[in-house]
Design an enzyme around this catalytic site. Structure first.
Site, PDB file in Angstrom:
ATOM      1  N   CYS A 130       0.810  -1.225   0.000  1.00  0.00           N
ATOM      2  CA  CYS A 130       0.000   0.000   0.000  1.00  0.00           C
ATOM      3  C   CYS A 130       0.845   1.278   0.000  1.00  0.00           C
ATOM      4  CB  CYS A 130      -0.950  -0.002   1.193  1.00  0.00           C
ATOM      5  SG  CYS A 130      -0.167  -0.334   2.773  1.00  0.00           S
ATOM      6  N   SER A 161      -5.404   1.620   9.634  1.00  0.00           N
ATOM      7  CA  SER A 161      -6.169   0.746   8.741  1.00  0.00           C
ATOM      8  C   SER A 161      -5.243  -0.197   7.978  1.00  0.00           C
ATOM      9  CB  SER A 161      -6.984   1.586   7.751  1.00  0.00           C
ATOM     10  OG  SER A 161      -6.138   2.479   7.057  1.00  0.00           O
ATOM     11  N   HIS A 244      -2.549   6.820   4.123  1.00  0.00           N
ATOM     12  CA  HIS A 244      -1.123   6.934   4.408  1.00  0.00           C
ATOM     13  C   HIS A 244      -0.589   8.235   3.814  1.00  0.00           C
ATOM     14  CE1 HIS A 244      -1.339   2.947   5.788  1.00  0.00           C
ATOM     15  NE2 HIS A 244      -0.617   2.301   4.904  1.00  0.00           N
TER      16      HIS A 244
END
Lengths: 333, 333
Positions: A130, A161, A244
């Protein structure tokens, strides 16, 4: 893409799995049939999809009968065990875990960056890490504009998350406990995450970097087709629920400028320029949350590298960093 | 240091001011008399010092009669206006603001790094920026060990206490509002700070960096006596109440190793090594809070710079980053 497909989602009840269902629905993916798969613990649960309730089934080696596309997001172990069964049954596996990412013959794809790589799959296509996805969606337009990126030095600000629904619960419970004055519990993270930051994501490697930190290096090389790229990264968990952020210093092979970088970002897919220092405009994690695009701001000429830029990227890690990217890969097929 | 001194604290009611009183008390500083000064708004308040309640007086040009040492922590404007009055009255000013830091003839001192610079003062000694202090206490042992630091690329994780008591209140109130489901208020920060991070500390400069980011560059050069040093920094506010963290990549003139870096840190004053990847040992902001020492961990050979190390430093920004450092400077006198 008019053919209607049978899509399976493995790990359907997780944070990324449920977001995959949202993405399939919102993007009008041509789903003829949806099969939701999870562990026996979650089997029997019902999840909404296109106005209907779909029952979650227990994942077994026989689950992939007739499936065209299998979206996996249930961890490396599950992918390694059940991915081959899905391929054998004729499905294309799009795998969100790290199980196959560095395997030769497995394309590692960010659709905005290297869509053509998806074509050469042999049954499995891997979804990158991610933080790597968010970074590369912001970096690739500059990589293209300035003769290739040579070095990256980056620090991340990663939401809870990234540890799934449990990470979000842990932050929520710790905040509630601290507000009440009761003792906090630590299950997901080795240290308190509420009102703290933890410089430790994934396991430590022999070189002192974590596995998460080295993913930007190895996955970045593969996705950007830049075998000489070196990335030195510090990954840090912060008490943010979702999205992020990454502070990036990048050195390029050719000369670069802020103006050309802004133009490259503005012309690129999947990324928006949010950058005006006169009005204190730059993106924060909250601005990216639930959005498809990564947001880039704070672009400035780097002071250390002559051909360098320093900038800031944020992206919804559950969505673009995982679920959406997987569905976009499915769309490429 | 046997002489008993008359000490004035300007900005006594602020977050740093009250911590200055704690430091004077805990370190048994030879205070014969304490004078607490603040704006008219705070005058009349009483603050505890050595078991007594001391009344806060309104700051005026005449406040420094007989004062030996004046610790200023009330912002640049106040320092510029009243610092010269204190000097004229015969006091040595130790100023926590940025008002005089880069002035020639004003030493800029981190006692663990450049204590001798304090000797050449002409009435004013400046206390460096908090993020710079925390960074340099960790970096200086390596700067000494490896032939001098040439380049720094750093990203900060800065607590809201850096904005004073109001910053801490804003985080607390936003968290309470979000837990209740009521709307949040923004007064101190331009964006929500609860469960978010903000890549913006202090005002923007023409080069796209903020003033805070450039402090590491300019103040670092002055404190380390390293006029060639270049620092490229991204300063980010995070929802942590107290203690700053900094992820640092440093390039040195000479070859360096993790082992030699660990030894240098262990031998240095004011800093502790908290670093064992086998047991997931590294410092977090909570570990540094209310402590005098900065904590260093995650030391690893950098992947981009041949003579480089990447590491992580945390320090209590109110204490070592401001109040303690000022009191330590007073001790040098």
């Amino acid at each position: 893409m008019s053919k209607q497909l049978h899509v399976a989602v493995v790990g359907a009840t997780g944070a990324v799995g449920t977001e995959m269902l949202n993405c399939l629905e919102q993007r009008d993916f041509p789903v003829a049939k949806i099969t939701l798969l999870a562990s026996s613990r979650s089997a029997g649960k019902r999840l909404p999809f296109r106005g209907e309730e779909v029952e979650v089934q227990e994942l077994t080696p026989e689950s992939f009968e007739g499936v065209d596309i299998a979206l996996f997001s249930a961890g490396s172990g599950i992918s390694k065990e059940f991915g081959p069964h899905a391929v054998k049954a004729g499905a294309v596996v799009i795998d969100n875990s790290s199980a196959f990412r560095m395997d030769e013959g497995v394309p590692l794809v960010v659709p905005e960056v290297n869509p053509d790589d998806a074509k050469s799959h042999q049954g499995i296509i891997a979804n990158p890490n991610c933080t790597t996805i968010v970074t590369l969606v912001g970096l690739n337009p500059l990589h293209q504009a300035f003769g290739g990126v040579r070095n990256i030095i980056a620090s991340s600000y990663q939401a809870v998350s990234g540890s799934g629904a449990q990470g979000m619960q842990e932050l929520e419970q710790q905040v509630a406990a601290l507000v009440e004055g009761s003792p906090i519990e630590k299950n997901v993270y080795p240290h308190q995450i509420a009102f703290n930051v933890i410089p430790h994501v994934d396991v430590f490697q022999d070189n002192g970097y974590t596995k998460e930190e080295m993913k930007m290096h190895y996955e970045g090389r593969k996705i950007l087709h830049a075998p000489e790229l070196t990335a030195s990264v510090t990954c840090v968990r912060v008490p943010v629920y979702r999205s992020h952020a990454v502070a990036i210093t990048a050195e390029f092979n050719n000369a670069c400028s802020v103006e050309a970088a802004r133009e490259a970002i503005e012309a690129a897919p999947g990324v928006q320029l949010v950058d005006d220092r006169m009005t204190a405009l730059y993106p924060t994690p909250l601005d990216a949350t639930h959005g498809d695009d990564c947001l880039v701001g704070r672009i400035r000429q780097d002071l250390v590298f002559e051909n360098g830029l320093t900038f800031w990227v944020v992206g919804d890690q559950v969505r673009k960093g995982a679920a959406l990217n997987a569905v976009q890969i499915a769309e490429l097929l």
